[in-house]
Motif scaffolding. Structure first.
Motif, short mmCIF file in Angstrom:
data_model
loop_
_atom_site.label_atom_id
_atom_site.label_comp_id
_atom_site.label_asym_id
_atom_site.label_seq_id
_atom_site.Cartn_x
_atom_site.Cartn_y
_atom_site.Cartn_z
N MET A 98 0.84 -1.17 0.00
CA MET A 98 0.00 0.00 0.00
C MET A 98 0.89 1.24 0.00
SD MET A 98 -2.62 1.27 3.00
CE MET A 98 -3.87 0.15 2.46
N ASP A 105 3.05 -3.11 5.88
CA ASP A 105 2.06 -2.72 4.88
C ASP A 105 2.62 -1.71 3.88
OD1 ASP A 105 0.01 -4.38 5.61
OD2 ASP A 105 -1.26 -2.82 6.47
N TRP A 142 -3.45 -3.79 12.09
CA TRP A 142 -2.23 -3.47 12.84
C TRP A 142 -2.43 -3.76 14.32
CZ3 TRP A 142 -2.14 1.98 10.23
CH2 TRP A 142 -1.87 1.83 8.87
N VAL A 157 -8.01 -1.13 7.54
CA VAL A 157 -6.56 -1.31 7.40
C VAL A 157 -5.90 -1.24 8.77
CG1 VAL A 157 -4.45 -0.27 6.49
CG2 VAL A 157 -6.45 -0.49 5.01
N ALA A 166 -6.92 -10.10 6.21
CA ALA A 166 -5.56 -9.56 6.31
C ALA A 166 -4.92 -9.85 7.66
CB ALA A 166 -5.58 -8.06 6.05
N SER A 167 -5.70 -9.84 8.73
CA SER A 167 -5.16 -10.12 10.05
C SER A 167 -4.68 -11.56 10.16
CB SER A 167 -6.22 -9.83 11.12
OG SER A 167 -5.67 -9.95 12.40
N LEU A 193 -8.07 6.93 1.64
CA LEU A 193 -9.17 6.00 1.90
C LEU A 193 -10.28 6.69 2.68
CD1 LEU A 193 -7.21 2.81 3.07
CD2 LEU A 193 -8.39 3.14 0.88
N PHE A 204 -3.46 5.24 1.59
CA PHE A 204 -4.01 5.17 2.95
C PHE A 204 -4.61 6.52 3.34
CE2 PHE A 204 -3.43 5.61 7.62
CZ PHE A 204 -4.35 4.64 8.02
N GLU A 236 -12.71 2.33 5.24
CA GLU A 236 -11.62 1.55 4.64
C GLU A 236 -10.32 1.73 5.41
OE1 GLU A 236 -12.84 1.49 -0.07
OE2 GLU A 236 -12.05 3.36 0.77
N ALA A 237 -10.02 2.95 5.82
CA ALA A 237 -8.81 3.20 6.60
C ALA A 237 -8.89 2.50 7.95
CB ALA A 237 -8.60 4.71 6.78
#
Length: 178
Positions: free
Chosen positions: A1, A162, A21, A17, A78-79, A9, A6, A13-14
């Motif tokens: 990304m 990322d 984390w 993401v 993603a996690s 977004l 980012f 969406e942000a």
């Protein structure tokens, strides 16, 4: 990304993401609200400063999203992918180390009432096991501080990972074409 992506977004969406984390709602909201960031370093610095303020309740919230060390992580999100990458070395450990980690996980959960959390990326299975055994001797407050610090390391590692992929490609492309 890319950082610009980012920054651009929409909020939902942000948030999705940043939740990869660390699943700490107040932290995620603050990181998202802090956009736009001038650099990945600025983002990581702000995220790290916020993480330094995490309370025990933040740790507990985040642990709901973390698998046990050595557990098979399923899922296409993603996690889950991040957890699989981070724990790759543990999956390749010998059976006796895997069994010892599983036993240590059970003792840790009985002792502290939560899963053992450690930044697994970059650590050998034997090092993870040694840390697990050492931390079983901690008092509750010390262990909460250590687990929270590990959570912050994981969050910042994931954040940087990322953005690292997007910055590594142009350099390797340039080297190939010199």
């Amino acid at each position: 990304m890319q950082l610009d992506d980012f920054n651009a977004l929409d909020e939902a969406e942000a948030t999705a993401v940043a939740r990869v984390w660390a699943e700490v709602p107040g932290w995620v909201n603050a990181v998202v609200a802090g956009r736009p960031y001038a650099s990945v370093d600025a983002l990581a610095s702000y995220a790290g400063a916020l993480a330094a303020q995490w309370a025990p309740a933040d740790l507990e919230a985040a642990l709901a999203a973390h698998p046990r060390i050595g557990a098979r992580v399923s899922g296409d999100d993603a996690s889950s992918a991040a957890s699989r990458r981070e724990q790759a070395a543990v999956r390749a450990a010998t059976d006796d180390v895997v069994e010892a980690i599983a036993d240590g996980n059970a003792r840790y959960e009985e002792r502290f009432g939560r899963v053992f959390l450690i930044r697994a990326a970059g650590r050998a299975p034997s090092e993870i096991l040694a840390e697990l055994e050492r931390r079983l001797g901690n008092d509750d407050d010390t262990e909460t501080r250590e687990a929270t610090a590990q959570l912050a390391e994981i969050a910042l590692l994931r954040l940087n990972d990322d953005f690292a992929a997007s910055t590594a490609a142009p350099e390797s492309f340039a080297e190939e074409n010199e």
